[in-house]
Design an enzyme around this catalytic site. Structure first.
Site, mmCIF file in Angstrom:
data_model
loop_
_atom_site.group_PDB
_atom_site.id
_atom_site.type_symbol
_atom_site.label_atom_id
_atom_site.label_comp_id
_atom_site.label_asym_id
_atom_site.label_seq_id
_atom_site.Cartn_x
_atom_site.Cartn_y
_atom_site.Cartn_z
ATOM 1 N N GLU A 158 101.738 51.734 22.066
ATOM 2 C CA GLU A 158 102.741 52.867 21.720
ATOM 3 C C GLU A 158 103.560 53.332 22.801
ATOM 4 O OE1 GLU A 158 103.347 53.764 18.912
ATOM 5 O OE2 GLU A 158 101.680 52.628 17.942
ATOM 6 N N CYS A 176 95.846 59.562 14.974
ATOM 7 C CA CYS A 176 96.245 58.667 16.134
ATOM 8 C C CYS A 176 97.303 59.415 17.001
ATOM 9 C CB CYS A 176 96.728 57.246 15.597
ATOM 10 S SG CYS A 176 95.444 56.271 14.962
ATOM 11 N N HIS A 231 97.546 50.681 19.180
ATOM 12 C CA HIS A 231 97.117 50.197 17.671
ATOM 13 C C HIS A 231 96.609 48.763 17.439
ATOM 14 C CE1 HIS A 231 99.228 54.162 15.940
ATOM 15 N NE2 HIS A 231 97.815 54.046 15.373
#
Length: 215
Positions: free
Chosen positions: A79, A142, A166
């Site tokens: 991310e 998340c 992820h």
């Protein structure tokens, strides 16, 4: 030995297993060279997850923190940015479903990961595994943990670095059996995550390669 904190989540909703926690435990048992990894399980609950995370950072005093979450991705998805909003189409494990709420009141709109995200992705790709830079961690737990982690490191973290990754489901999970999501065995996923950790430990600066998105 460099101390590393890795977090995964407890099972969510009707699932009895969460690959993010299984992968974190595999990293603790078999860490990258030169690293001492501590794995901590986070509740899939707004607020409480950040309290557990903060306590873990204080107790382990890591140089690097990487949080792992489950998502219907094809492989390792590193991310780029966490945004300061909880906006949930479904409730968390405690039944909470905040809508348009800031994670940190008066906090910045967003934080960027301090991992060398493109370098991490490139190194994972060299192993033959699918990896990508992701432009959004969603607006569920998340992203809540990702933003909370980066805010903690920005305000109390001293020289610590961190980010969020992820990972896919595993083949035995119900959603995979129903043909709804891709999957990878957790051992393969953990190997990719091990490359992410070793790359982040070896490099503080990123590389300039295209990893953006057109939509």
């Amino acid at each position: 030995m460099t101390r590393v904190l890795v977090t995964g989540f407890e099972p969510f909703a009707q699932d009895t297993y969460n690959p993010s926690w299984a992968a974190a435990r595999l990293l603790e048992k078999n860490p990258p060279d030169g690293a001492e990894v501590t794995a901590v399980q986070l509740p899939c609950v707004f607020g409480k997850s950040l309290s557990v995370l903060r306590d873990a950072v204080r107790e382990t005093d890591p140089a690097l923190v990487v949080s792992i979450g489950l998502s219907p991705r094809n492989g390792i998805s590193v991310e780029r940015v966490a945004i300061n909003v909880n906006d949930c189409p479904i409730p968390d494990n405690a039944g909470r479903q905040p809508v348009d709420e800031p994670i940190v009141a008066e906090g910045p709109a967003a934080y960027f990961s301090t991992l060398p995200i493109k370098r991490c992705v490139t190194e994972v790709q060299k192993t033959g595994m699918y990896a990508e830079v992701s432009q959004t961690a969603g607006t569920f737990v998340c992203n809540h943990v990702f933003y909370g982690l980066m805010h903690l490191l920005a305000t109390e973290g001293e020289q610590r670095r961190g980010g969020f990754v992820h990972i896919p489901h595993t083949p035995e999970m119900p959603a995979v059996a129903r043909g709804q999501v891709p999957s990878l065995p957790v051992e393969i996923t953990a190997n990719g995550l091990r490359v992410v950790l070793s790359t982040a430990l070896a490099h503080e600066t990123d590389i300039a390669v295209a990893a953006g998105a057109t939509h």
